[in-house]
Design a protein around this motif. Structure first.
Motif, PDB file in Angstrom:
ATOM      1  N   ASP A 271       0.878  -1.165   0.000  1.00  0.00           N
ATOM      2  CA  ASP A 271       0.000   0.000   0.000  1.00  0.00           C
ATOM      3  C   ASP A 271       0.923   1.225   0.000  1.00  0.00           C
ATOM      4  OD1 ASP A 271      -2.211   1.520   0.166  1.00  0.00           O
ATOM      5  OD2 ASP A 271      -2.623   1.138   2.292  1.00  0.00           O
ATOM      6  N   LEU A 272       1.054   1.867  -1.144  1.00  0.00           N
ATOM      7  CA  LEU A 272       2.079   2.916  -1.285  1.00  0.00           C
ATOM      8  C   LEU A 272       1.492   4.304  -1.015  1.00  0.00           C
ATOM      9  CD1 LEU A 272       5.040   3.395  -2.109  1.00  0.00           C
ATOM     10  CD2 LEU A 272       4.254   3.606  -4.468  1.00  0.00           C
ATOM     11  N   ASP A 273       2.069   4.983  -0.027  1.00  0.00           N
ATOM     12  CA  ASP A 273       1.641   6.359   0.279  1.00  0.00           C
ATOM     13  C   ASP A 273       2.473   7.351  -0.512  1.00  0.00           C
ATOM     14  OD1 ASP A 273      -0.346   5.870   2.052  1.00  0.00           O
ATOM     15  OD2 ASP A 273       1.003   5.791   3.795  1.00  0.00           O
ATOM     16  N   VAL A 274       1.837   8.358  -1.067  1.00  0.00           N
ATOM     17  CA  VAL A 274       2.577   9.411  -1.768  1.00  0.00           C
ATOM     18  C   VAL A 274       2.906  10.500  -0.745  1.00  0.00           C
ATOM     19  CG1 VAL A 274       2.536  11.041  -3.692  1.00  0.00           C
ATOM     20  CG2 VAL A 274       1.241   8.896  -3.849  1.00  0.00           C
ATOM     21  N   PRO A 275       4.185  10.814  -0.555  1.00  0.00           N
ATOM     22  CA  PRO A 275       4.552  11.847   0.436  1.00  0.00           C
ATOM     23  C   PRO A 275       4.222  13.249  -0.103  1.00  0.00           C
ATOM     24  CG  PRO A 275       6.527  10.963  -0.602  1.00  0.00           C
ATOM     25  CD  PRO A 275       5.375  10.267  -1.244  1.00  0.00           C
ATOM     26  N   GLU A 276       2.980  13.680   0.104  1.00  0.00           N
ATOM     27  CA  GLU A 276       2.526  14.949  -0.473  1.00  0.00           C
ATOM     28  C   GLU A 276       3.103  16.160   0.267  1.00  0.00           C
ATOM     29  OE1 GLU A 276       1.163  15.147  -3.243  1.00  0.00           O
ATOM     30  OE2 GLU A 276       0.000  13.329  -3.616  1.00  0.00           O
TER      31      GLU A 276
END
Ligand code: AMO
Length: 436
Positions: A271-276
């Motif tokens: 589950d890949l989080d985008v570091p916004e």
């Protein structure tokens, strides 16, 4: 060229469509009169259902198939709740393109854990496993996104030599090679060439290449041959401009993977989080303070953070919603980093980017004043005379510049959630492995 449909493009909405697929026989299930043949191509798997009553001749061919035979199947797509992916193929034609003459020594269709060394010994079989193939499809998508970002932002791609007379990163870790009657080495980094090219007028450049480090390690994050994404840009104010490029391009890459590699991420269970949010930028001293105050950990080398320190800092910032953090101002740095600048409250303009608790890239502003550069070299026991081809570029006007090198294998390791960097490399090299 065979006209065929890639399996990832097939969906239940294609119900009733005639199509041709091609791939390896992933799995065979015989239900007596009905045969399920799971076909695997480079993009996915599709269930082909052969029925003895409907197509007796084709059924006979299917009955004689073996795992990993290469086949080509034409038929009608049928939406079905029972089929994996909600769609299957009712075949009208089945051709065996190539027979597998041996039984694979590792399980391809079942999720049986084999140890990494066996997997790497039999890499051509291991890559047939959907979970392994997914790593390299993801890698390809990540690299496409990364290079696209640089092209879109007016960077030009360059190509510098992998054979050299001098090491940019210090002499101890060099691989010597027999080069006619001379002493030569495999490149540790395109560092010196990147800078020469900025001096020559390549204001914004990147390079995808290999770097070689004869390090004696036994860790899950080091290899001897590294795929490196190198960047260099001119007319910067300071190292912050370089970090901006690193941050934006990485965010773009992760976002692209999250949006365009869903099948691969699902296959890998990631589950890949985008570091916004902005990546925190802390000084080297602040990093050491956090380690001492929060974890009672003091890295042995006063001038560095150790593996444990990087992992703990990763945890600390991840808890605050930041998977990536820059640590800026490492003391006692390599000669090409700008250091001891009057008015700076940091020892150097060198940074590391830690991503998920592991160093992903190093970079910074470079020293572009030739006299200062030579002085630092001498202080460090590096003979300027051995670097004439590099220093000469600084005699003809060179803009302030900086850049970084990012370990592509480490990036893929993190994006794909892999325990060992070697899993992220098709044919990795380490002190004990030179083949396959
Ligand atoms: P550095 O030596 O820190 O910097 O390397 C840059 C990045 O390359 C990766 N890396 C490795 N990955 C796997 N195995 C290894 N043995 C290994 N060594 C390095 C890491 C690391 O962050 N010239 C500078 C960069 C620059 O300033 O532009 C350099 O090479 O991800």
């Amino acid at each position: 060229m065979l006209e065929r449909t890639y399996i990832e493009d097939v969906s239940p909405e294609d119900d009733g469509e005639e199509t041709t697929i091609a791939g390896h026989v992933h799995e065979l299930r015989d239900l007596g009169g009905i045969l399920f043949v799971i076909v695997r191509d480079g993009t996915g798997r599709l269930q082909v259902v052969a029925k003895e009553d409907d197509t007796p001749e084709l059924f006979e061919t299917a009955e004689n198939l073996d795992s990993e035979d290469v086949i080509q199947v034409t038929g009608t797509l049928e939406a079905s709740d029972q089929a994996p992916g909600g769609v299957e193929l009712a075949p009208t034609e089945l051709t065996v393109v190539s027979e597998a003459t041996d039984v694979p020594s590792i399980e391809i269709s079942k999720d049986v854990e084999a140890d990494l060394s066996t997997r790497l010994d039999e890499r051509h079989l291991d890559v047939r496993k959907p979970s392994t193939k997914a790593v390299f499809s993801l890698r390809s998508k990540a690299m496409q996104a990364m290079t696209d970002w640089f092209y879109d932002n007016r960077f030009e791609e360059v190509d510098t030599p992998e054979l050299s007379t001098a090491g940019a990163e210090g002499g101890a870790d060099l691989f010597p090679v027999v080069y006619y009657d001379k002493e030569a080495y495999l490149s540790q980094s395109p560092q010196l060439y990147k800078q020469i090219l900025v001096a020559s007028g390549f204001d914004r450049l990147f390079e995808v290449g290999h770097a070689f480090r004869a390090e004696d390690f036994g860790t899950s994050r080091h290899v001897s041959e590294i795929a490196m994404f190198d960047v260099e840009l001119g007319y910067i104010e300071d190292h912050n401009d370089v970090m901006d490029v690193q941050e934006e391009s990485l965010r773009h890459t992760i976002r692209h993977v999250a949006e365009n590699a869903q099948r691969e991420l699902e296959e890998l269970g990631v589950d890949l989080d985008v570091p916004e949010e902005d990546f925190p930028r802390i000084t080297f001293e602040e990093a050491r303070d956090i380690l001492a105050d929060e974890y009672d950990h003091v890295p042995e080398d006063d001038n560095d953070l150790d593996t444990k320190g990087e992992r703990l800092l990763g945890e600390y910032f991840e808890e605050q919603g930041h998977p990536a953090v820059f640590v800026v101002g490492y003391p006692d740095e390599k000669f090409y980093y700008r250091q001891d600048v009057e008015g700076d409250d940091i020892a150097s303009r060198k940074f590391d980017l830690l991503y998920r608790g592991q160093e992903l890239s190093s970079g910074g502003q470079r020293e572009h004043d030739i006299e200062r550069l030579k002085a630092v070299m001498r202080e460090q026991g590096v003979e300027p005379e051995n670097f004439e081809f590099y220093l000469d570029a600084f005699r003809y006007g060179v803009p302030p510049h900086g850049g970084y090198g990012l370990g592509i294998d480490r990036l893929v390791q993190q994006l794909a959630g892999l325990d060992n960097i070697k899993e992220a490399i098709l044919f990795p090299r380490d002190p004990d492995r030179l083949e396959p």
